[in-house]
Write a protein that holds these residues in place. Structure first.
Motif, PDB file in Angstrom:
ATOM      1  N   ALA A 133       0.111   2.632  -7.149  1.00  0.00           N
ATOM      2  CA  ALA A 133       1.509   2.655  -7.593  1.00  0.00           C
ATOM      3  C   ALA A 133       2.411   1.921  -6.607  1.00  0.00           C
ATOM      4  CB  ALA A 133       1.970   4.092  -7.769  1.00  0.00           C
ATOM      5  N   LEU A 134       2.135   2.075  -5.317  1.00  0.00           N
ATOM      6  CA  LEU A 134       2.951   1.397  -4.309  1.00  0.00           C
ATOM      7  C   LEU A 134       2.795  -0.116  -4.390  1.00  0.00           C
ATOM      8  CD1 LEU A 134       2.418   3.824  -1.308  1.00  0.00           C
ATOM      9  CD2 LEU A 134       4.571   3.363  -2.481  1.00  0.00           C
ATOM     10  N   GLU A 135       1.622  -0.569  -4.740  1.00  0.00           N
ATOM     11  CA  GLU A 135       1.433  -2.021  -4.935  1.00  0.00           C
ATOM     12  C   GLU A 135       2.340  -2.531  -6.047  1.00  0.00           C
ATOM     13  OE1 GLU A 135      -0.303  -4.203  -3.304  1.00  0.00           O
ATOM     14  OE2 GLU A 135      -1.403  -2.886  -1.934  1.00  0.00           O
ATOM     15  N   LEU A 136       2.484  -1.756  -7.105  1.00  0.00           N
ATOM     16  CA  LEU A 136       3.348  -2.141  -8.218  1.00  0.00           C
ATOM     17  C   LEU A 136       4.823  -2.080  -7.826  1.00  0.00           C
ATOM     18  CD1 LEU A 136       1.445  -0.271 -11.072  1.00  0.00           C
ATOM     19  CD2 LEU A 136       1.494  -2.750 -10.664  1.00  0.00           C
ATOM     20  N   VAL A 137       5.171  -1.090  -6.991  1.00  0.00           N
ATOM     21  CA  VAL A 137       6.552  -1.023  -6.505  1.00  0.00           C
ATOM     22  C   VAL A 137       6.867  -2.267  -5.678  1.00  0.00           C
ATOM     23  CG1 VAL A 137       8.178   0.250  -5.051  1.00  0.00           C
ATOM     24  CG2 VAL A 137       6.589   1.497  -6.541  1.00  0.00           C
ATOM     25  N   ALA A 138       5.935  -2.645  -4.817  1.00  0.00           N
ATOM     26  CA  ALA A 138       6.142  -3.838  -3.984  1.00  0.00           C
ATOM     27  C   ALA A 138       6.268  -5.099  -4.828  1.00  0.00           C
ATOM     28  CB  ALA A 138       4.987  -3.977  -2.993  1.00  0.00           C
ATOM     29  N   VAL A 141       7.905  -3.947  -9.990  1.00  0.00           N
ATOM     30  CA  VAL A 141       7.705  -3.496 -11.366  1.00  0.00           C
ATOM     31  C   VAL A 141       8.396  -2.169 -11.645  1.00  0.00           C
ATOM     32  CG1 VAL A 141       5.969  -2.908 -13.102  1.00  0.00           C
ATOM     33  CG2 VAL A 141       5.507  -4.719 -11.431  1.00  0.00           C
ATOM     34  N   GLY A 142       8.479  -1.297 -10.647  1.00  0.00           N
ATOM     35  CA  GLY A 142       9.064   0.019 -10.853  1.00  0.00           C
ATOM     36  C   GLY A 142       9.219   0.762  -9.533  1.00  0.00           C
ATOM     37  N   LEU A 143       9.460   2.078  -9.613  1.00  0.00           N
ATOM     38  CA  LEU A 143       9.690   2.916  -8.439  1.00  0.00           C
ATOM     39  C   LEU A 143       8.648   4.031  -8.397  1.00  0.00           C
ATOM     40  CD1 LEU A 143      13.578   3.353  -8.813  1.00  0.00           C
ATOM     41  CD2 LEU A 143      12.303   1.410  -7.837  1.00  0.00           C
ATOM     42  N   LEU A 150       3.908  11.137   2.353  1.00  0.00           N
ATOM     43  CA  LEU A 150       3.104  10.094   1.721  1.00  0.00           C
ATOM     44  C   LEU A 150       3.803   8.739   1.801  1.00  0.00           C
ATOM     45  CD1 LEU A 150       1.638  11.914  -1.421  1.00  0.00           C
ATOM     46  CD2 LEU A 150       0.529  11.411   0.764  1.00  0.00           C
ATOM     47  N   ALA A 151       5.128   8.751   1.720  1.00  0.00           N
ATOM     48  CA  ALA A 151       5.861   7.492   1.899  1.00  0.00           C
ATOM     49  C   ALA A 151       5.652   6.950   3.305  1.00  0.00           C
ATOM     50  CB  ALA A 151       7.350   7.718   1.621  1.00  0.00           C
ATOM     51  N   ARG A 152       5.604   7.836   4.297  1.00  0.00           N
ATOM     52  CA  ARG A 152       5.365   7.408   5.670  1.00  0.00           C
ATOM     53  C   ARG A 152       3.922   6.958   5.862  1.00  0.00           C
ATOM     54  NH1 ARG A 152       8.462  12.367   8.846  1.00  0.00           N
ATOM     55  NH2 ARG A 152      10.598  11.552   8.636  1.00  0.00           N
ATOM     56  N   LEU A 153       3.000   7.704   5.259  1.00  0.00           N
ATOM     57  CA  LEU A 153       1.581   7.368   5.414  1.00  0.00           C
ATOM     58  C   LEU A 153       1.286   5.976   4.888  1.00  0.00           C
ATOM     59  CD1 LEU A 153      -1.366   8.243   6.018  1.00  0.00           C
ATOM     60  CD2 LEU A 153      -1.448   9.159   3.674  1.00  0.00           C
ATOM     61  N   HIS A 154       1.891   5.619   3.759  1.00  0.00           N
ATOM     62  CA  HIS A 154       1.622   4.323   3.129  1.00  0.00           C
ATOM     63  C   HIS A 154       2.774   3.340   3.361  1.00  0.00           C
ATOM     64  CE1 HIS A 154      -1.814   6.214   1.283  1.00  0.00           C
ATOM     65  NE2 HIS A 154      -1.050   7.099   0.666  1.00  0.00           N
ATOM     66  N   HIS A 155       3.380   3.419   4.517  1.00  0.00           N
ATOM     67  CA  HIS A 155       4.534   2.568   4.835  1.00  0.00           C
ATOM     68  C   HIS A 155       4.196   1.087   4.706  1.00  0.00           C
ATOM     69  CE1 HIS A 155       8.028   0.957   6.871  1.00  0.00           C
ATOM     70  NE2 HIS A 155       7.228   0.321   7.709  1.00  0.00           N
ATOM     71  N   ARG A 156       5.127   0.344   4.141  1.00  0.00           N
ATOM     72  CA  ARG A 156       5.028  -1.116   4.044  1.00  0.00           C
ATOM     73  C   ARG A 156       6.354  -1.722   4.486  1.00  0.00           C
ATOM     74  NH1 ARG A 156       1.550  -3.369  -0.661  1.00  0.00           N
ATOM     75  NH2 ARG A 156       3.074  -5.024  -0.404  1.00  0.00           N
ATOM     76  N   LYS A 157       6.287  -2.899   5.099  1.00  0.00           N
ATOM     77  CA  LYS A 157       7.499  -3.542   5.600  1.00  0.00           C
ATOM     78  C   LYS A 157       8.456  -3.950   4.489  1.00  0.00           C
ATOM     79  CE  LYS A 157       5.446  -5.349   9.854  1.00  0.00           C
ATOM     80  NZ  LYS A 157       5.133  -6.567  10.658  1.00  0.00           N
ATOM     81  N   LEU A 159       9.013  -2.244   1.740  1.00  0.00           N
ATOM     82  CA  LEU A 159       9.476  -1.085   0.981  1.00  0.00           C
ATOM     83  C   LEU A 159      10.267  -0.135   1.883  1.00  0.00           C
ATOM     84  CD1 LEU A 159       6.244  -0.187  -1.065  1.00  0.00           C
ATOM     85  CD2 LEU A 159       8.181  -1.611  -1.791  1.00  0.00           C
ATOM     86  N   THR A 160      11.121   0.643   1.253  1.00  0.00           N
ATOM     87  CA  THR A 160      11.838   1.699   1.963  1.00  0.00           C
ATOM     88  C   THR A 160      11.965   2.889   1.017  1.00  0.00           C
ATOM     89  OG1 THR A 160      13.808   2.223   3.288  1.00  0.00           O
ATOM     90  CG2 THR A 160      14.147   0.927   1.268  1.00  0.00           C
ATOM     91  N   TYR A 161      12.632   3.962   1.457  1.00  0.00           N
ATOM     92  CA  TYR A 161      12.754   5.126   0.581  1.00  0.00           C
ATOM     93  C   TYR A 161      14.059   5.859   0.854  1.00  0.00           C
ATOM     94  CZ  TYR A 161      10.907   7.597   4.714  1.00  0.00           C
ATOM     95  OH  TYR A 161      10.700   8.078   5.975  1.00  0.00           O
ATOM     96  N   ARG A 162      14.469   6.658  -0.146  1.00  0.00           N
ATOM     97  CA  ARG A 162      15.658   7.484  -0.042  1.00  0.00           C
ATOM     98  C   ARG A 162      15.343   8.882  -0.581  1.00  0.00           C
ATOM     99  NH1 ARG A 162      16.827   3.827   2.619  1.00  0.00           N
ATOM    100  NH2 ARG A 162      18.743   2.590   2.696  1.00  0.00           N
ATOM    101  N   PRO A 163      15.933   9.947   0.003  1.00  0.00           N
ATOM    102  CA  PRO A 163      15.719  11.302  -0.514  1.00  0.00           C
ATOM    103  C   PRO A 163      16.233  11.453  -1.942  1.00  0.00           C
ATOM    104  CG  PRO A 163      16.687  11.346   1.694  1.00  0.00           C
ATOM    105  CD  PRO A 163      16.768   9.929   1.221  1.00  0.00           C
ATOM    106  N   VAL A 164      15.479  12.207  -2.741  1.00  0.00           N
ATOM    107  CA  VAL A 164      15.908  12.570  -4.095  1.00  0.00           C
ATOM    108  C   VAL A 164      16.219  14.067  -4.058  1.00  0.00           C
ATOM    109  CG1 VAL A 164      15.346  12.544  -6.547  1.00  0.00           C
ATOM    110  CG2 VAL A 164      14.356  10.817  -5.020  1.00  0.00           C
ATOM    111  N   VAL A 165      17.498  14.405  -4.075  1.00  0.00           N
ATOM    112  CA  VAL A 165      17.909  15.765  -3.724  1.00  0.00           C
ATOM    113  C   VAL A 165      17.528  16.823  -4.755  1.00  0.00           C
ATOM    114  CG1 VAL A 165      19.793  14.972  -2.259  1.00  0.00           C
ATOM    115  CG2 VAL A 165      20.205  15.331  -4.706  1.00  0.00           C
TER     116      VAL A 165
END
Length: 247
Positions: A133-138, A141-143, A150-157, A159-165
């Protein structure tokens, strides 16, 4: 060497995103004679690994079957949306599920979040894994919405992330089969809970020395020497006991 004479070992299963390094280090310091083996397992398979004896304890994602497993909740993670660095979401410090309504949001087959209703628009197919899924985000294609670890484990330069409250959250726990609570399991529980090395909680404490033994040891320390004097008496003590001469 028979099975009963074999050196003990301990196996710790852990799911992607958790970091047991601190506990492993403390274990090696306190129980250097008991090797600890790490067993990396997918979140969906952790319960089966523990149930089938593939590990003694596991750091897993809840829920687990509490009729089979004992579990100690450790923490609950924040949930984040992973996006390309140039996505509009990055303009905010945090977002809501409604903010993702116009985007395709992937729902991989190994998703660990308990959704009542997925946010955003569904993809044509579900990716097999979070990594897919992260490959597709990069690729733009989508989010993807995942626990923060898991966002930290699969970190990519790219990509970034924001909290979903208002998204579901994932809780992590230490779990083990209830009918297999061994002394080594209790030792690991103590490490995870931060008990000191001298704590005997959860383990059978060493037998206390009988009072008669302690009394004998104390009497031996007070026993007079062969001269008939107490070990504490000396020359001054002898002079002090001499009668005074009358004038």
């Amino acid at each position: 060497m028979t099975g009963s004479e074999a050196s003990p070992t301990f196996r710790l299963a852990y799911v992607p995103g958790v970091t047991p390094a601190k506990w492993v280090r403390i274990w090696s310091e306190r129980l250097p004679g008991v090797p600890l083996t790490l067993v990396d397992v997918p979140a969906a398979e952790a319960s089966d690994v523990l149930r089938n004896g593939g590990a003694d304890v596991g750091v897993v994602r809840l829920p687990v079957d509490r009729t089979v497993f004992s579990a100690i909740p450790l923490y609950t993670e924040s949930t984040v949306v992973v996006v390309p660095k140039d996505h509009l979401v990055t303009a905010a410090d945090e977002v809501t599920v409604a903010d993702l309504a116009d985007d395709i949001v992937f729902h991989p087959l190994d998703d660990v979040l308990d959704w009542e209703r997925m946010p955003g628009r569904p993809a044509i197919e579900r990716p097999a894994t979070t990594v897919d899924a992260l490959e597709l985000v990069a690729a733009g294609v989508g989010l993807l919405v995942v626990p923060q670890s898991l966002a930290r484990l699969h970190h990519r330069k790219d990509l970034t992330y924001r909290p979903v409250v208002d998204a579901p959250q994932s809780s992590v726990a230490l779990a083990w089969p209830e009918d297999a609570t061994t002394d080594l399991v209790e030792d690991f529980i103590g490490i995870v809970r931060g008990r000191t090395a001298n704590s005997t909680r959860g383990r059978t404490p060493p037998p206390a020395q009988p009072k008669s033994k302690r009394r004998e040891a104390a009497d031996a320390r007070r026993k007079p020497t062969s001269t008939g004097r107490s070990p504490r008496s000396g020359a001054k003590g002898g002079k002090r006991g001499k009668p005074r001469r009358r004038s």
